[in-house]
Enzyme design. Structure first.
Site, PDB file in Angstrom:
ATOM      1  N   LYS A  82       0.833  -1.211   0.000  1.00 40.67           N
ATOM      2  CA  LYS A  82       0.000   0.000   0.000  1.00 40.67           C
ATOM      3  C   LYS A  82       0.873   1.269   0.000  1.00 40.67           C
ATOM      4  O   LYS A  82       0.674   2.165  -0.821  1.00 40.67           O
ATOM      5  CB  LYS A  82      -0.934   0.016   1.240  1.00 40.67           C
ATOM      6  CG  LYS A  82      -1.820  -1.227   1.329  1.00 40.67           C
ATOM      7  CD  LYS A  82      -2.791  -1.166   2.499  1.00 40.67           C
ATOM      8  CE  LYS A  82      -2.126  -1.288   3.875  1.00 40.67           C
ATOM      9  NZ  LYS A  82      -1.453  -2.576   4.120  1.00 40.67           N
ATOM     10  N   ASP A 127      -1.106   6.680   6.756  1.00 36.23           N
ATOM     11  CA  ASP A 127      -1.098   5.231   6.966  1.00 36.23           C
ATOM     12  C   ASP A 127      -1.990   4.895   8.166  1.00 36.23           C
ATOM     13  O   ASP A 127      -2.215   5.748   9.020  1.00 36.23           O
ATOM     14  CB  ASP A 127       0.347   4.775   7.227  1.00 36.23           C
ATOM     15  CG  ASP A 127       0.523   3.282   6.946  1.00 36.23           C
ATOM     16  OD1 ASP A 127      -0.429   2.653   6.430  1.00 36.23           O
ATOM     17  OD2 ASP A 127       1.612   2.756   7.238  1.00 36.23           O
ATOM     18  N   ARG A 235       6.520  -8.095   1.793  1.00 35.71           N
ATOM     19  CA  ARG A 235       7.438  -7.725   2.877  1.00 35.71           C
ATOM     20  C   ARG A 235       8.001  -8.975   3.539  1.00 35.71           C
ATOM     21  O   ARG A 235       9.178  -9.027   3.899  1.00 35.71           O
ATOM     22  CB  ARG A 235       6.730  -6.849   3.906  1.00 35.71           C
ATOM     23  CG  ARG A 235       7.658  -6.423   5.033  1.00 35.71           C
ATOM     24  CD  ARG A 235       6.959  -5.527   6.037  1.00 35.71           C
ATOM     25  NE  ARG A 235       6.627  -4.226   5.478  1.00 35.71           N
ATOM     26  CZ  ARG A 235       5.553  -3.525   5.836  1.00 35.71           C
ATOM     27  NH1 ARG A 235       4.721  -4.008   6.727  1.00 35.71           N
ATOM     28  NH2 ARG A 235       5.332  -2.350   5.301  1.00 35.71           N
TER      29      ARG A 235
HETATM   30  P1  ADP Z   1       2.170  -1.848   3.269  1.00 34.35           P
HETATM   31  O1  ADP Z   1       2.162  -0.342   3.121  1.00 34.35           O
HETATM   32  O2  ADP Z   1       0.966  -2.484   2.608  1.00 34.35           O
HETATM   33  O3  ADP Z   1       2.349  -2.311   4.688  1.00 34.35           O
HETATM   34  P2  ADP Z   1       4.651  -1.678   1.761  1.00 34.35           P
HETATM   35  O4  ADP Z   1       4.209  -0.897   0.563  1.00 34.35           O
HETATM   36  O5  ADP Z   1       5.407  -0.910   2.799  1.00 34.35           O
HETATM   37  O6  ADP Z   1       3.414  -2.422   2.452  1.00 34.35           O
HETATM   38  O7  ADP Z   1       5.504  -2.927   1.218  1.00 34.35           O
HETATM   39  C1  ADP Z   1       6.478  -3.569   1.983  1.00 34.35           C
HETATM   40  C2  ADP Z   1       7.693  -3.882   1.137  1.00 34.35           C
HETATM   41  O8  ADP Z   1       7.370  -4.955   0.269  1.00 34.35           O
HETATM   42  C3  ADP Z   1       8.152  -2.741   0.230  1.00 34.35           C
HETATM   43  O9  ADP Z   1       9.160  -1.990   0.816  1.00 34.35           O
HETATM   44  C4  ADP Z   1       8.658  -3.436  -0.995  1.00 34.35           C
HETATM   45  O10 ADP Z   1      10.031  -3.738  -0.822  1.00 34.35           O
HETATM   46  C5  ADP Z   1       7.908  -4.723  -1.042  1.00 34.35           C
HETATM   47  N1  ADP Z   1       6.782  -4.720  -1.983  1.00 34.35           N
HETATM   48  C6  ADP Z   1       5.494  -4.443  -1.696  1.00 34.35           C
HETATM   49  N2  ADP Z   1       4.714  -4.602  -2.780  1.00 34.35           N
HETATM   50  C7  ADP Z   1       5.533  -4.986  -3.781  1.00 34.35           C
HETATM   51  C8  ADP Z   1       5.313  -5.337  -5.151  1.00 34.35           C
HETATM   52  N3  ADP Z   1       4.085  -5.347  -5.673  1.00 34.35           N
HETATM   53  N4  ADP Z   1       6.375  -5.666  -5.907  1.00 34.35           N
HETATM   54  C9  ADP Z   1       7.610  -5.712  -5.347  1.00 34.35           C
HETATM   55  N5  ADP Z   1       7.883  -5.422  -4.056  1.00 34.35           N
HETATM   56  C10 ADP Z   1       6.856  -5.061  -3.283  1.00 34.35           C
END
Ligand code: ADP
Length: 353
Positions: A82, A127, A235
């Site tokens: 996200k 967030d 992640r």
């Molecule tokens: P959320 O905000 O949903 O908790 P993040 O956007 O912070 O998740 O994602 C966590 C990590 O996972 C990112 O830093 C990235 O390295 C990896 N990641 C997330 N989505 C993808 C994707 N679609 N493709 C490649 N890496 C991703």
């Protein structure tokens, strides 16, 4: 109180808690991200194809019209991408992003200082938006609708409200629980997108790309092993890759082979389906202490010595998607598949599963 509760869920009067809480290996909300691994453009973002394709159109349309992008709400479990998408939107729009977690917005003033410092068509990322205080949330409404705020001038009953024009901006909000958002708030988002767990194939691709960026020598079969056991979450995939690399470097020649990956993951407590120690504890507790369920989430949280939020946000969505757990109006029930997976006798005849 806006939290949902199970109705009629039987709560055990007293539940014996385990002696000490276990560390949760795969709680994606508690794992650090490596900035180097974050995708830099929509093209580097693996999976969630429909969401990304739609977003590209919305971004392009807003750019062509010279307008701010409509407010966007992303929902989905922790670590699913996200925040990454919020950054990619700002990047594609060519505008800066300002980010804050909802719990850090303690009062209206904090929100006002963020909103007034935004750039025209800039992205404001909040967030965990379900944790916004109701008074702050309501203060946000006119900002979202008409790009306007009312700033109190003076104190007490004599305070006057001074209207303030804000730059046109896009709110991009992320939540693990859409169900906790109020209807008036939800209705103010023009774009609402739900991110789903990734397939093992998509996670394998993410692991492959991350290994390249980190300079890890990874056998394709090892990438598949990690992808399959990463709980549908990028992640966690990245986290497991790094931990497996540790084992490969210390106990082998540094190359991540399938054998090294499989044995490291098992030693990390991650099983063939990507379930970790807490997932298994939850299922075992329902089966052994609550006769397979139904059991209310409060009792379950006490019995597992784990916070209710972690159970609801992190544990349950995956167990439900894997067909191990059911949420019923009377509480949580472990399915037949859960019994089989744990090697426990099947549920008795006439039970809910
Ligand atoms: P959320 O905000 O949903 O908790 P993040 O956007 O912070 O998740 O994602 C966590 C990590 O996972 C990112 O830093 C990235 O390295 C990896 N990641 C997330 N989505 C993808 C994707 N679609 N493709 C490649 N890496 C991703």
């Amino acid at each position: 109180m806006r939290k949902k509760h199970d109705e009629g869920a039987p709560e055990a009067a007293e539940v014996e808690a385990p002696e000490r809480p276990r560390p949760r290996l795969l709680d994606a909300s508690n794992l650090e991200d490596d900035a180097a691994l974050r995708p830099r453009s929509f093209d580097e973002y693996v999976g969630q194809t429909k969401v990304v394709d739609n977003l590209k159109v919305f971004v392009q349309a807003a750019k062509q019209r010279g307008e701010a992008l409509d407010h966007v709400l992303f929902s989905g479990p922790p670590g699913i991408g996200k925040t990454t998408l919020a950054h990619l939107i700002a990047h594609a729009l060519g505008v800066p992003l300002r980010a804050i977690g909802a719990p850090a917005i303690e009062h209206k003033g904090t929100l006002a200082s963020y909103l007034t410092s935004l750039q025209e068509r800039g992205v404001f990322f909040i967030d965990e938006v379900h944790r916004l205080q109701p008074v702050v949330e309501e203060y946000l409404y006119p900002a979202m609708e008409d790009y306007r705020l009312e700033i109190p001038v003076g104190d007490g009953p004599n305070a006057e409200m001074l209207p303030l024009k804000l730059p046109r901006f896009s709110l991009v909000a992320a939540t693990t629980r859409t169900g906790l958002l109020s209807a008036p708030f939800l209705s103010r988002f023009g774009i609402v997108l739900r991110l789903e767990y990734y397939t093992p194939t998509e996670l394998t691709e993410i692991v492959r790309r991350s290994a390249l960026k980190l300079g890890v020598s990874l056998e394709p079969a090892a990438g598949e092993e990690i992808g399959r056991r990463a709980r549908g979450t990028p992640r966690i995939a990245n986290h497991l890759l790094k931990r497996v690399r540790d084992f490969a470097e210390v106990e082998s020649d540094g190359r991540v082979t399938q054998a090294v990956a499989a044995s490291a993951l098992t030693r990390l407590g991650v099983d063939q389906l990507g379930l970790d120690e807490l997932d298994r504890t939850v299922l075992r507790t329902i089966i052994q202490k609550f006769d397979g369920g139904p059991v209310g989430v409060e009792s379950l949280s006490a019995a597992c010595a784990e916070e209710r939020d972690t159970l609801e946000d992190v544990c349950e969505p995956y167990l439900i998607q894997e067909g191990m757990l059911m949420r019923t109006p009377r509480g949580r029930v472990a399915t037949r598949r859960a019994h089989e997976h744990l090697g426990l006798p099947p549920p008795r005849q006439g039970s809910l599963v």
